[in-house]
Scaffold this motif. Structure first.
Motif, short mmCIF file in Angstrom:
data_model
loop_
_atom_site.label_atom_id
_atom_site.label_comp_id
_atom_site.label_asym_id
_atom_site.label_seq_id
_atom_site.Cartn_x
_atom_site.Cartn_y
_atom_site.Cartn_z
N GLY A 1 0.80 -1.22 0.00
CA GLY A 1 0.00 0.00 0.00
C GLY A 1 0.83 1.27 0.00
O GLY A 1 2.06 1.26 -0.02
N THR A 2 0.12 2.36 0.02
CA THR A 2 0.73 3.69 -0.02
C THR A 2 1.53 3.95 1.25
O THR A 2 1.05 3.66 2.34
N PRO A 3 2.73 4.52 1.11
CA PRO A 3 3.46 4.90 2.33
C PRO A 3 2.63 5.87 3.17
O PRO A 3 1.93 6.73 2.64
N MET A 4 2.69 5.70 4.46
CA MET A 4 1.96 6.56 5.39
C MET A 4 2.99 7.06 6.39
O MET A 4 3.36 6.34 7.31
N MET A 5 3.45 8.31 6.18
CA MET A 5 4.55 8.86 6.97
C MET A 5 4.24 10.29 7.38
O MET A 5 3.31 10.91 6.86
N GLY A 6 5.07 10.83 8.27
CA GLY A 6 4.98 12.22 8.66
C GLY A 6 6.26 12.68 9.32
O GLY A 6 7.13 11.87 9.64
N VAL A 7 6.36 13.99 9.53
CA VAL A 7 7.54 14.55 10.18
C VAL A 7 7.13 15.70 11.10
O VAL A 7 6.30 16.52 10.74
N VAL A 8 7.72 15.71 12.28
CA VAL A 8 7.57 16.82 13.22
C VAL A 8 8.93 17.49 13.33
O VAL A 8 9.92 16.84 13.66
N THR A 9 8.98 18.79 13.02
CA THR A 9 10.20 19.57 13.19
C THR A 9 10.07 20.36 14.48
O THR A 9 9.09 21.09 14.67
N VAL A 10 11.04 20.18 15.37
CA VAL A 10 11.02 20.84 16.67
C VAL A 10 12.07 21.94 16.67
O VAL A 10 13.26 21.67 16.53
#
Length: 161
Positions: free
Chosen positions: A146-155
């Motif tokens: 399936g489709t990649p499911m990702m994210g990013v938090v920049t602190v």
């Protein structure tokens, strides 16, 4: 005399329940006001927003509104904001009594927190789809994860805009 003791116990139990109820409401309000940023899993396979910028000391709450279960797994090869080893199930509404699943992390120092759902493929170092993370994932009849499911938090450092 024995009847008086039973009545007294019921009164004490009712008083204790009232105290716990009020204390629980205070905790919920304190918890809610401490986390202003949210990442939502809407009724589809993605994290929204994909990229989120916060300041050190802030927290992020993931709110899962989809029916299927998903996860938040830290991509430790790229993370510099702490929270290595995160592998948290976000129950979907079907497995959580119709209630969205939630998960909260507070970030105490600057850096990036890259994460993905272990039930989906994710992008590798060369931005190519790779098989799901720890403990496998969903797969269709042709072997597609399936489709990649990702994210990013920049602190960012507190005070930086």
């Amino acid at each position: 005399m024995r009847h008086h003791q039973r009545g007294s116990g019921i009164v004490k139990l009712a008083f204790l329940a009232a105290v716990l109820c009020v204390a629980g409401q205070g905790y919920a309000k304190e918890h809610d006001k401490g986390c202003a940023q949210q990442v939502v899993v809407p009724g589809e396979d993605r994290f929204t927003p994909f990229a989120l910028t916060i300041h050190a000391g802030d927290c992020v709450e993931w709110v899962h509104q989809d029916t299927d279960d998903h996860t938040v797994v830290s991509d430790d090869a790229f993370n510099t904001a702490g929270h290595g080893g995160v592998d948290q199930l976000l129950p979907g509404t079907d497995s959580n009594g119709g209630v969205p699943g939630t998960f909260t992390l507070r970030f105490d120092h600057e850096g990036t927190f890259i994460y993905y759902c272990r039930f989906h493929s994710h992008l590798d170092d060369d931005n190519q789809p790779a098989a799901p993370g720890p403990r496998g994932g969903i797969q269709d009849a042709s072997g597609n994860f399936g489709t990649p499911m990702m994210g990013v938090v920049t602190v960012k450092r507190r005070g930086d805009d």
